[in-house]
Design a protein around this motif. Structure first.
Motif, PDB file in Angstrom:
ATOM      1  N   ASP A 125       0.829  -1.205   0.000  1.00  0.00           N
ATOM      2  CA  ASP A 125       0.000   0.000   0.000  1.00  0.00           C
ATOM      3  C   ASP A 125       0.860   1.250   0.000  1.00  0.00           C
ATOM      4  O   ASP A 125       0.544   2.250  -0.655  1.00  0.00           O
ATOM      5  CB  ASP A 125      -0.935   0.006   1.217  1.00  0.00           C
ATOM      6  CG  ASP A 125      -2.070  -1.002   1.080  1.00  0.00           C
ATOM      7  OD1 ASP A 125      -2.338  -1.450  -0.047  1.00  0.00           O
ATOM      8  OD2 ASP A 125      -2.671  -1.354   2.109  1.00  0.00           O
ATOM      9  N   ASP A 173       2.247   1.610  -3.627  1.00  0.00           N
ATOM     10  CA  ASP A 173       1.259   1.916  -4.660  1.00  0.00           C
ATOM     11  C   ASP A 173       0.536   3.241  -4.452  1.00  0.00           C
ATOM     12  O   ASP A 173       0.161   3.905  -5.423  1.00  0.00           O
ATOM     13  CB  ASP A 173       0.218   0.793  -4.740  1.00  0.00           C
ATOM     14  CG  ASP A 173       0.793  -0.509  -5.254  1.00  0.00           C
ATOM     15  OD1 ASP A 173       1.905  -0.480  -5.822  1.00  0.00           O
ATOM     16  OD2 ASP A 173       0.124  -1.554  -5.087  1.00  0.00           O
ATOM     17  N   VAL A 174       0.317   3.620  -3.182  1.00  0.00           N
ATOM     18  CA  VAL A 174      -0.536   4.781  -2.908  1.00  0.00           C
ATOM     19  C   VAL A 174       0.225   5.951  -2.297  1.00  0.00           C
ATOM     20  O   VAL A 174       0.126   7.087  -2.781  1.00  0.00           O
ATOM     21  CB  VAL A 174      -1.706   4.381  -1.973  1.00  0.00           C
ATOM     22  CG1 VAL A 174      -2.589   5.600  -1.670  1.00  0.00           C
ATOM     23  CG2 VAL A 174      -2.531   3.260  -2.577  1.00  0.00           C
ATOM     24  N   TYR A 200      -6.239  11.499  -3.238  1.00  0.00           N
ATOM     25  CA  TYR A 200      -6.777  10.139  -3.303  1.00  0.00           C
ATOM     26  C   TYR A 200      -8.142  10.188  -3.999  1.00  0.00           C
ATOM     27  O   TYR A 200      -8.951  11.081  -3.731  1.00  0.00           O
ATOM     28  CB  TYR A 200      -6.952   9.567  -1.890  1.00  0.00           C
ATOM     29  CG  TYR A 200      -5.745   9.756  -0.999  1.00  0.00           C
ATOM     30  CD1 TYR A 200      -4.654   8.906  -1.070  1.00  0.00           C
ATOM     31  CD2 TYR A 200      -5.705  10.805  -0.078  1.00  0.00           C
ATOM     32  CE1 TYR A 200      -3.551   9.087  -0.248  1.00  0.00           C
ATOM     33  CE2 TYR A 200      -4.605  10.990   0.747  1.00  0.00           C
ATOM     34  CZ  TYR A 200      -3.538  10.137   0.655  1.00  0.00           C
ATOM     35  OH  TYR A 200      -2.440  10.333   1.473  1.00  0.00           O
ATOM     36  N   ASP A 209     -10.738   8.280  -3.579  1.00  0.00           N
ATOM     37  CA  ASP A 209     -11.861   7.897  -2.725  1.00  0.00           C
ATOM     38  C   ASP A 209     -11.338   7.566  -1.332  1.00  0.00           C
ATOM     39  O   ASP A 209     -10.125   7.507  -1.102  1.00  0.00           O
ATOM     40  CB  ASP A 209     -12.611   6.694  -3.327  1.00  0.00           C
ATOM     41  CG  ASP A 209     -11.679   5.557  -3.696  1.00  0.00           C
ATOM     42  OD1 ASP A 209     -10.856   5.151  -2.841  1.00  0.00           O
ATOM     43  OD2 ASP A 209     -11.741   5.079  -4.846  1.00  0.00           O
ATOM     44  N   THR A 220      -9.033   4.341  -0.984  1.00  0.00           N
ATOM     45  CA  THR A 220      -7.641   4.545  -1.390  1.00  0.00           C
ATOM     46  C   THR A 220      -6.899   5.395  -0.367  1.00  0.00           C
ATOM     47  O   THR A 220      -5.731   5.127  -0.044  1.00  0.00           O
ATOM     48  CB  THR A 220      -7.581   5.215  -2.766  1.00  0.00           C
ATOM     49  OG1 THR A 220      -8.319   4.448  -3.711  1.00  0.00           O
ATOM     50  CG2 THR A 220      -6.141   5.346  -3.252  1.00  0.00           C
ATOM     51  N   ARG A 248      -5.939   3.207   2.470  1.00  0.00           N
ATOM     52  CA  ARG A 248      -4.794   2.349   2.109  1.00  0.00           C
ATOM     53  C   ARG A 248      -3.478   3.102   2.267  1.00  0.00           C
ATOM     54  O   ARG A 248      -2.510   2.587   2.842  1.00  0.00           O
ATOM     55  CB  ARG A 248      -4.925   1.861   0.672  1.00  0.00           C
ATOM     56  CG  ARG A 248      -5.896   0.727   0.433  1.00  0.00           C
ATOM     57  CD  ARG A 248      -5.816   0.284  -1.025  1.00  0.00           C
ATOM     58  NE  ARG A 248      -4.490  -0.228  -1.349  1.00  0.00           N
ATOM     59  CZ  ARG A 248      -3.960  -0.232  -2.579  1.00  0.00           C
ATOM     60  NH1 ARG A 248      -4.649   0.273  -3.603  1.00  0.00           N
ATOM     61  NH2 ARG A 248      -2.766  -0.727  -2.783  1.00  0.00           N
ATOM     62  N   SER A 260     -13.405  12.557  -3.818  1.00  0.00           N
ATOM     63  CA  SER A 260     -11.958  12.427  -3.690  1.00  0.00           C
ATOM     64  C   SER A 260     -11.468  13.251  -2.497  1.00  0.00           C
ATOM     65  O   SER A 260     -12.235  14.009  -1.893  1.00  0.00           O
ATOM     66  CB  SER A 260     -11.261  12.890  -4.969  1.00  0.00           C
ATOM     67  OG  SER A 260     -11.486  14.279  -5.188  1.00  0.00           O
TER      68      SER A 260
END
Length: 262
Positions: free
Chosen positions: A17, A20-21, A201, A203, A206, A209, A246
């Protein structure tokens, strides 16, 4: 565990996580540094606190030969998979496992304040930098310029009370400290460069995460449980929710550049 091992365990708890985020949120300052330092073809780079190797990958795409060091085994595993041509080591940033004068550029993005001994880490960075090479230190802006401070303060209420397990050796919001460390080490740092680095982000899922993947979140989870921490984070970032669902937290990063004696 020593400090480096503890930090490695915390930041690696949700390594995928993070990779990726959350790690991509500092790309604006990474891109700015890449542009300022010019041509990268054939230059050697070491990124201290490299995480999952995102900056090394960006520099490698421009022709650099990248290396990275991080305390997290899990993050280094991802970095190696992402950058098979790179050299990645697990270790403590104040004991860099690289030879003298090995790199044209050494960077530390928001990592120096995790060092047990920041002065020793700067000395090590100088040691492994080729004469005439560049050292870059980046850190977060002051609380007044970082919406993320609300998230961090709310996490603090979910951590063990009393003396912290890992007291900061360098205040990440003190813009005087990194420059002073570099000056005492014999470097002449540039003026601070300021870069807008929003945390964005699409949402809530996400956002959670990403924000649950940080070291402070991992420490809060170990003390208060994931449910309470996730609930606190959702409440903390609610003011930054946009009309489309978002989230956007406005933050700044600052960085210094110094050239080693050639």
């Amino acid at each position: 565990m020593n400090r480096a091992e503890l930090e490695g365990a915390l930041w690696g708890a949700r390594a995928r996580d993070w990779a990726d985020v959350q790690e991509p949120t500092i790309r604006p300052v990474c891109r700015t540094v890449l542009g300022e330092l010019g041509a990268w073809q054939g230059r050697t780079l070491l990124d201290i606190g490299c995480g999952a190797g995102d900056f090394v990958g960006m520099a490698s795409c421009l022709g650099a030969r990248g290396s990275g060091l991080d305390a997290s085994v899990a993050l280094i595993e991802i970095a190696r998979k992402r950058n098979p041509a790179g050299l990645f080591r697990v270790g403590d940033m104040q004991y860099l496992p690289f030879p003298d004068d090995a790199f044209n550029v050494v960077t530390a993005f928001n990592s120096l304040h995790f060092a047990t001994d920041p002065a020793a880490t700067v000395a090590e960075a100088i040691r492994v930098t080729h004469p005439g090479g560049s050292i870059v230190i980046a850190t977060w802006g002051p609380p007044s310029e970082c919406d993320a401070i609300t998230y961090l303060l709310d996490l603090g209420s979910l951590m063990p009370q009393g003396p912290p397990d890992r007291p900061p050796s360098l205040d990440p919001t003190d813009l005087d400290a990194p420059g002073a460390l570099m000056t005492r080490a014999g470097l002449t740092p540039s003026a601070w460069r300021k870069v807008h680095c929003p945390w964005e982000y699409p949402d809530l899922g996400t956002a959670l995460r990403g924000l649950l993947s940080t070291g402070p979140a991992a420490q809060a989870i170990s003390h208060s449980g994931q449910g309470r921490v996730a609930e606190a984070i959702a409440e903390s970032i609610a003011p930054y929710r946009c009309g489309d669902g978002s989230y956007s937290l406005s933050n700044t990063c600052y960085y210094l550049v110094a050239t080693t004696d050639g």
